[in-house]
Every structure is written in C-alpha cells, then in structure tokens.
Write an enzyme that holds these catalytic residues in place. Sequence first.
Site, PDB file in Angstrom:
ATOM      1  N   CYS A 142       0.836  -1.202   0.101  1.00 45.94           N
ATOM      2  CA  CYS A 142      -0.023   0.115   0.053  1.00 45.94           C
ATOM      3  C   CYS A 142       0.867   1.242  -0.075  1.00 45.94           C
ATOM      4  O   CYS A 142       1.424   1.434  -0.822  1.00 45.94           O
ATOM      5  CB  CYS A 142      -0.945   0.014   1.246  1.00 45.94           C
ATOM      6  SG  CYS A 142      -2.325   0.930   0.781  1.00 45.94           S
ATOM      7  N   LYS A 163     -11.156   9.123  -0.003  1.00 48.38           N
ATOM      8  CA  LYS A 163     -10.409   7.707   0.404  1.00 48.38           C
ATOM      9  C   LYS A 163     -11.038   6.637  -0.403  1.00 48.38           C
ATOM     10  O   LYS A 163     -12.110   6.424  -0.369  1.00 48.38           O
ATOM     11  CB  LYS A 163     -10.596   7.475   1.989  1.00 48.38           C
ATOM     12  CG  LYS A 163      -9.663   6.192   2.347  1.00 48.38           C
ATOM     13  CD  LYS A 163      -9.627   5.872   3.888  1.00 48.38           C
ATOM     14  CE  LYS A 163      -8.814   4.972   4.343  1.00 48.38           C
ATOM     15  NZ  LYS A 163      -9.107   4.748   5.801  1.00 48.38           N
ATOM     16  N   SER A 192      -7.323   0.410   0.932  1.00 47.24           N
ATOM     17  CA  SER A 192      -7.832   1.526   1.891  1.00 47.24           C
ATOM     18  C   SER A 192      -6.490   2.752   1.899  1.00 47.24           C
ATOM     19  O   SER A 192      -5.553   2.655   2.269  1.00 47.24           O
ATOM     20  CB  SER A 192      -7.592   0.863   3.377  1.00 47.24           C
ATOM     21  OG  SER A 192      -7.879   2.062   4.106  1.00 47.24           O
ATOM     22  N   HIS A 235      -4.237  -3.968   0.341  1.00 49.59           N
ATOM     23  CA  HIS A 235      -3.907  -4.669   1.626  1.00 49.59           C
ATOM     24  C   HIS A 235      -4.498  -6.048   1.733  1.00 49.59           C
ATOM     25  O   HIS A 235      -5.462  -6.521   2.425  1.00 49.59           O
ATOM     26  CB  HIS A 235      -4.562  -3.801   2.907  1.00 49.59           C
ATOM     27  CG  HIS A 235      -3.873  -2.588   3.516  1.00 49.59           C
ATOM     28  ND1 HIS A 235      -2.798  -2.507   3.775  1.00 49.59           N
ATOM     29  CD2 HIS A 235      -4.263  -1.427   2.961  1.00 49.59           C
ATOM     30  CE1 HIS A 235      -2.324  -1.435   4.175  1.00 49.59           C
ATOM     31  NE2 HIS A 235      -3.240  -0.373   3.701  1.00 49.59           N
ATOM     32  N   GLU A 237      -3.513  -8.383   3.520  1.00 51.12           N
ATOM     33  CA  GLU A 237      -2.940  -9.058   4.623  1.00 51.12           C
ATOM     34  C   GLU A 237      -4.226  -8.532   5.751  1.00 51.12           C
ATOM     35  O   GLU A 237      -4.363  -9.335   6.813  1.00 51.12           O
ATOM     36  CB  GLU A 237      -1.758  -8.268   5.457  1.00 51.12           C
ATOM     37  CG  GLU A 237      -1.824  -7.006   6.019  1.00 51.12           C
ATOM     38  CD  GLU A 237      -1.776  -5.919   5.079  1.00 51.12           C
ATOM     39  OE1 GLU A 237      -1.499  -4.880   5.046  1.00 51.12           O
ATOM     40  OE2 GLU A 237      -1.950  -6.024   3.678  1.00 51.12           O
ATOM     41  N   ARG A 249     -13.721   4.190  12.877  1.00 52.09           N
ATOM     42  CA  ARG A 249     -12.665   5.176  13.462  1.00 52.09           C
ATOM     43  C   ARG A 249     -12.883   6.656  12.810  1.00 52.09           C
ATOM     44  O   ARG A 249     -12.759   7.837  13.464  1.00 52.09           O
ATOM     45  CB  ARG A 249     -11.222   4.558  13.193  1.00 52.09           C
ATOM     46  CG  ARG A 249      -9.955   5.684  13.792  1.00 52.09           C
ATOM     47  CD  ARG A 249      -8.676   5.260  13.007  1.00 52.09           C
ATOM     48  NE  ARG A 249      -9.099   5.382  11.557  1.00 52.09           N
ATOM     49  CZ  ARG A 249      -8.068   4.769  10.713  1.00 52.09           C
ATOM     50  NH1 ARG A 249      -7.052   3.995  11.018  1.00 52.09           N
ATOM     51  NH2 ARG A 249      -8.122   5.095   9.317  1.00 52.09           N
TER      52      ARG A 249
END
EC number: 2.3.1.46
Length: 313
Positions: A142, A163, A192, A235, A237, A249
């Site tokens: 990323c 985003k 992300s 991502h 992972e 968040r």
Amino acid sequence: MPVKIPDHLPAAGILESENIFVMSETRAANQDIRPMKVLILNLMPNKIETETQLLRLLGNTPLQVDVDLLRIHDKESKHTSIDHMNTFYRDFEDVRHKNYDGLIITGAPLGQIDFEEVTYWDHIREIIDWSQQHVTSVLFLCWAAHAGLYHLYGLNRKILQQKRSGVFVHRRTCQHFPLLRGFDDEFFAPHSRFAEMDIEELKQHSELQVLAQSDEAGAYLVLSRNNRNLFVMGHPEYQKSTLNDEYHRDLAQGLNPNVPQNYYRNDDPKDDAIARWHSHGSLLVSNWLNYYVYQLTPYDLSDMSAVTPWESQ
C-alpha cells in the site's frame, strides 16, 4: 512447492506452459534448504495487529521462516507500548550489517502527506536503498508501494478527493508469471488509501510490469523486471474486521468517510462484513515467499551476488 520429475520428462514442457512449477531431478538434488530470514518494517499504528496479520500469512506456507521486526525510530507508538517495541523490535543499526531473504514494508497512515514531508522519509529511503543490496526480494504494501515506486523509479502518485476503501475485483493482466500461479482469472482484494498510481505510466516504464489491476481500484500488483521488488497497492493482509474498524474510526473523528465498497452485506454497515480475499492473500504471500525468495535466494546469505534470476533457473 515444486513437483520433482525425471530429467527430460515430456510432460515437463506442457506443465511449464500451464505455469505449473516443476523441478528436474538434477536441480532438486542440488538444492540446499534452510529457514528463510524475513525482515518486517512495520509502519502501521497498531503494531500488534499488523504483526499478527503478516505472520498469519507467512505461517501459511510449507517453508520455515525466521522473522525479525524492524522499527523506524525508537519513539513511543501511539497504539503500542514502548515495552513491546523495545522487547520485540530492532533498530536499523542492529540489522544494517545483515542480509535477508525477504523484506516486507507495510503501509502507513500517511496517504495525503508528500513523501518529502514525512518526518522519517530519510530513514525510509535509506532502508529501501539498503534493501537493494542486502535483500533478495522486497514486498511493498500500500503506502510503501507508492513510496518505493517514487524513490526507486521517480513515479509520483495522485492524491484522491475521497479515500478509496473497499473490496474490489481484480484481474490478471499477465499469465505466465510465478507470482500468479494458482490465481483465479478474477479475484478480490481490499484497498484503503488516499492516493493511486497512474497505471499507464506504470505500464510504460521499462523496468516495471503490471501483473494485476482493477477497473475500480487501478493497478494492484506491479513487479520490477529484475524480480527484486513487488509492489502491492492494496492490503491483502487485512483481517475481516479491519476495514470496518477503520470506517468507524474515521466516523468518530468526524471525517465523513464513504462506506467501504463491496464489503458489507448489501453494502449496509449495519450488516456483517464479508471476507472475500483471504485465500488470495494467502496465495499471494505464499507465491512471493516461494518463487521470489526461496527459489532465488542464495544458500549462503553472505554472498548476495549469488541471487539467481528467474531466466537462469
């Protein structure tokens, strides 16, 4: 892992044309085996969560892997105790003299900051430069993928107005690459990030090759032609809950985030998330570790000049 077959077996050519990894008896007899040494530069805020995600993928292979954790500085992390960092992490000066089979550089929550303005940018550059002489293969994730492409190849990213968050369909743009063995024609991966690379610029670069992309999320897998650097724009992972945690968040911080795409059932945050990418993430890391680390790295890590390029195997 490879299938060992007799020298000159007629099926070998057919299997190789289908991107199946076969190994002759002669080559197998000369293989030396030892644990793979992998260094992880963890730039994510929640160190323990990221450690767990990456170790889960590394542990899902037949290879034994010895892992060292690297930190960018010795300052206290907002989400991880200094005791944890001092106990389990090394400073760059502790590993500078060593060689490694693999290096993973994680993402970082720095998507809208110019690289040159990142407080530890000089350290990032130093570690990337060091890796090109001391590591067989580097996996950039990323933000680190964008940073690596900028530093090594002079390619800049474009900051997005919103985003990009969600789970997107990707397709292979190349066929016969060891990294893509076992991949479906289309597969899911999470993203992300606040920036993206120009896919046409990547495709036109003489030292790079785009192996997978998404109509919605752009370039995903980019490999250097010397097989030394793998840039993963997403991502793979991430665990099932990570995008949800990030979304809530950002809501709590008043950032008015978009709902992650193709992630919640019926695209409704009140419903459960659906993990569609775990098998892809496992296969991606397994292929990287096997074909671009284990198969290419020298048995004697003190001699990095013995790294074997694919065309010589």
